[in-house]
Enzyme design. Structure first.
Site, mmCIF file in Angstrom:
data_model
loop_
_atom_site.group_PDB
_atom_site.id
_atom_site.type_symbol
_atom_site.label_atom_id
_atom_site.label_comp_id
_atom_site.label_asym_id
_atom_site.label_seq_id
_atom_site.Cartn_x
_atom_site.Cartn_y
_atom_site.Cartn_z
ATOM 1 C CB SER A 71 21.844 46.729 32.021
ATOM 2 O OG SER A 71 22.817 47.555 32.605
ATOM 3 C CD GLU A 97 28.977 42.166 32.788
ATOM 4 O OE1 GLU A 97 29.284 43.370 32.432
ATOM 5 O OE2 GLU A 97 30.418 41.716 33.009
ATOM 6 C CG ASP A 122 42.300 41.485 29.922
ATOM 7 O OD1 ASP A 122 42.958 42.375 29.681
ATOM 8 O OD2 ASP A 122 41.429 41.313 30.811
ATOM 9 C CG PHE A 150 36.854 39.367 40.456
ATOM 10 C CD1 PHE A 150 37.502 38.010 39.746
ATOM 11 C CD2 PHE A 150 35.421 39.288 40.552
ATOM 12 C CE1 PHE A 150 36.692 37.086 39.409
ATOM 13 C CE2 PHE A 150 34.753 38.295 40.110
ATOM 14 C CZ PHE A 150 35.363 37.074 39.647
ATOM 15 C CG HIS A 181 26.141 46.801 33.668
ATOM 16 N ND1 HIS A 181 25.430 46.386 32.517
ATOM 17 C CD2 HIS A 181 27.063 46.160 33.699
ATOM 18 C CE1 HIS A 181 25.791 45.290 32.058
ATOM 19 N NE2 HIS A 181 27.038 45.124 32.783
HETATM 20 P P1 FAD Z 1 40.726 49.386 25.834
HETATM 21 O O1 FAD Z 1 39.747 50.563 25.574
HETATM 22 O O2 FAD Z 1 41.493 49.015 24.318
HETATM 23 O O3 FAD Z 1 42.150 49.725 26.998
HETATM 24 C C1 FAD Z 1 42.880 48.874 27.229
HETATM 25 C C2 FAD Z 1 44.117 49.548 27.931
HETATM 26 O O4 FAD Z 1 44.691 50.009 26.472
HETATM 27 C C3 FAD Z 1 43.851 50.837 28.779
HETATM 28 O O5 FAD Z 1 44.970 50.916 29.594
HETATM 29 C C4 FAD Z 1 44.067 52.037 27.626
HETATM 30 O O6 FAD Z 1 44.469 53.127 28.485
HETATM 31 C C5 FAD Z 1 45.133 51.479 26.629
HETATM 32 N N1 FAD Z 1 44.784 52.025 25.204
HETATM 33 C C6 FAD Z 1 43.814 52.190 24.759
HETATM 34 N N2 FAD Z 1 43.799 52.628 23.386
HETATM 35 C C7 FAD Z 1 45.098 52.865 23.526
HETATM 36 C C8 FAD Z 1 45.995 53.197 22.218
HETATM 37 N N3 FAD Z 1 45.486 53.569 21.128
HETATM 38 N N4 FAD Z 1 47.377 53.326 22.494
HETATM 39 C C9 FAD Z 1 47.891 52.954 23.718
HETATM 40 N N5 FAD Z 1 47.115 52.588 24.778
HETATM 41 C C10 FAD Z 1 45.816 52.492 24.741
HETATM 42 N N6 FAD Z 1 36.770 41.158 29.418
HETATM 43 C C11 FAD Z 1 36.305 40.264 28.689
HETATM 44 O O7 FAD Z 1 37.362 39.060 28.151
HETATM 45 N N7 FAD Z 1 35.164 39.643 28.416
HETATM 46 C C12 FAD Z 1 34.324 40.333 28.727
HETATM 47 O O8 FAD Z 1 33.227 40.172 28.441
HETATM 48 C C13 FAD Z 1 34.519 41.572 29.572
HETATM 49 N N8 FAD Z 1 33.389 42.384 29.869
HETATM 50 C C14 FAD Z 1 33.663 43.636 30.471
HETATM 51 C C15 FAD Z 1 32.621 44.631 30.736
HETATM 52 C C16 FAD Z 1 32.705 45.761 31.257
HETATM 53 C C17 FAD Z 1 31.878 46.608 31.488
HETATM 54 C C18 FAD Z 1 34.183 46.172 31.663
HETATM 55 C C19 FAD Z 1 34.598 47.374 32.313
HETATM 56 C C20 FAD Z 1 35.284 45.230 31.375
HETATM 57 C C21 FAD Z 1 35.056 43.974 30.874
HETATM 58 N N9 FAD Z 1 35.968 43.063 30.556
HETATM 59 C C22 FAD Z 1 35.773 42.031 29.644
HETATM 60 C C23 FAD Z 1 37.697 43.375 30.937
HETATM 61 C C24 FAD Z 1 38.384 44.314 29.829
HETATM 62 O O9 FAD Z 1 38.156 43.330 28.650
HETATM 63 C C25 FAD Z 1 39.652 44.504 30.356
HETATM 64 O O10 FAD Z 1 39.436 45.533 31.184
HETATM 65 C C26 FAD Z 1 40.579 44.865 29.255
HETATM 66 O O11 FAD Z 1 41.932 44.879 29.852
HETATM 67 C C27 FAD Z 1 40.384 46.339 28.672
HETATM 68 O O12 FAD Z 1 39.548 46.171 27.712
HETATM 69 P P2 FAD Z 1 38.884 47.708 27.226
HETATM 70 O O13 FAD Z 1 37.861 47.471 26.181
HETATM 71 O O14 FAD Z 1 38.669 48.646 28.138
HETATM 72 O O15 FAD Z 1 40.377 48.096 26.357
#
Ligand code: FAD
Length: 278
Positions: free
Chosen positions: A6, A8, A99, A206, A256
């Site tokens: 895939s 991105e 973020d 990055f 990916h």
């Molecule tokens: P989460 O899974 O919520 O985790 C974030 C942090 O919070 C981690 O440190 C985790 O350990 C902690 N955490 C999770 N749940 C809890 C809880 N219940 N209590 C306390 N701590 C917790 N960013 C963008 O803005 N746009 C995009 O399109 C984008 N695409 C991405 C695609 C991929 C494949 C990846 C790997 C990253 C992408 N990102 C994108 C970056 C991503 O948004 C950031 O890495 C962000 O900081 C974390 O997102 P997450 O969904 O992993 O968050």
């Protein structure tokens, strides 16, 4: 070699960017990807561009997966977005926390990605295949690697179908992460995210932000090339091809690619890997 792949993209900002992305997509489509995904940023205009890009990809007959992030969004905003995607035939989402944009303080209704995954399942049942993010080298905000893994499991338990990893250059980090997931009973496919090497300064920036490690030997060799982009990219193609080979040979379910909206370097890597072209 056969593997699900895939690609991105980020949503282009200018007409020139839109045209360049169309050309890149045409080349990458030859690999018969499982889907193309499109990133998402906070802020109205970026959100609109994600939607436009996704709908254009879909109109060309490919599966398009928008990224959707919960941070600083309300439940109503996400509900509206889901409805629009559903009514346009979108069937796959990459679901993230995102973020906080600088200067913004409110996290909105979704503090973590697992809450957004649960909300999507509540609102839309199984209408979408849900991909979430995974961090073989640990998310930079996590208190510990084990806490981060527990948090990853909450996304899987909330209903994620598969995960895509942050990029890395050390295959062992991926294999150990997958083993640790298996020991917690996590069995969804975890697809490695692959970042080709385009430019050292950008990659270092990055990597610093997202917590991906560039091995010291690689960092030093890339820096040696300075402005010699052709040599830097040639080394990058070798290093990333060998990483992909190790990953696929070791059982990774697919790859990916973070394309940066370009096709040239990825075509070289997939051709080195002998991945099928139509
Ligand atoms: P989460 O899974 O919520 O985790 C974030 C942090 O919070 C981690 O440190 C985790 O350990 C902690 N955490 C999770 N749940 C809890 C809880 N219940 N209590 C306390 N701590 C917790 N960013 C963008 O803005 N746009 C995009 O399109 C984008 N695409 C991405 C695609 C991929 C494949 C990846 C790997 C990253 C992408 N990102 C994108 C970056 C991503 O948004 C950031 O890495 C962000 O900081 C974390 O997102 P997450 O969904 O992993 O968050």
């Amino acid at each position: 070699m056969k593997a699900d792949i895939s690609f991105e993209f980020f949503p282009p900002k200018t007409e020139e960017g839109i045209i360049k992305l169309r050309e890149a997509r045409k080349q990458l489509a030859l690999m018969q990807p499982k889907f193309f995904s499109v990133t998402f940023g906070a802020g109205g205009s970026t959100k609109d561009r994600t939607m436009e890009t996704v709908l254009e990809i879909q109109s060309e007959g490919f599966e398009a997966a928008p990224h959707i992030s919960g941070i600083s969004s309300t439940k109503q905003e996400i509900k509206d977005l889901l409805q629009t995607y559903q009514s346009n035939g979108i069937r796959r989402l990459v679901v993230l926390r995102g973020d906080l944009p600088s200067g913004e303080v409110s996290v909105g209704d979704f503090a973590h990605a697992n809450q957004l995954v649960s909300f999507i399942r509540e609102q839309a049942g199984n209408a979408f295949e849900i991909e979430v993010a995974a961090y073989p080298e640990t998310h930079p905000e996590a208190r510990s690697a084990s806490k981060d893994l527990e948090h990853f499991k909450t996304k899987v338990d909330a209903g994620a179908n598969a995960a895509i990893t942050q990029y890395f250059y050390n295959a062992d980090a991926y294999f150990q992460f997958v083993d640790r997931c298996e020991s917690l009973g996590i069995s969804i496919p975890i697809v490695p995210g692959i970042m080709p090497i385009y430019n050292y300064t950008q990659l270092a920036r990055f990597s610093n932000v997202c917590g991906a490690e560039i091995p010291r030997w690689l960092s030093l060799r890339l820096q040696d090339y300075g402005d010699d982009i052709a040599s830097l990219r040639a080394l990058g193609v070798d290093v990333v091809t060998s990483l992909c080979e190790k990953l696929l040979d070791g059982g990774a379910p697919g790859l990916h690619f973070y394309t940066m909206n370009q096709s040239g370097i990825i075509s070289q890597i997939t051709s080195n890997l002998g991945l099928k072209q139509s």
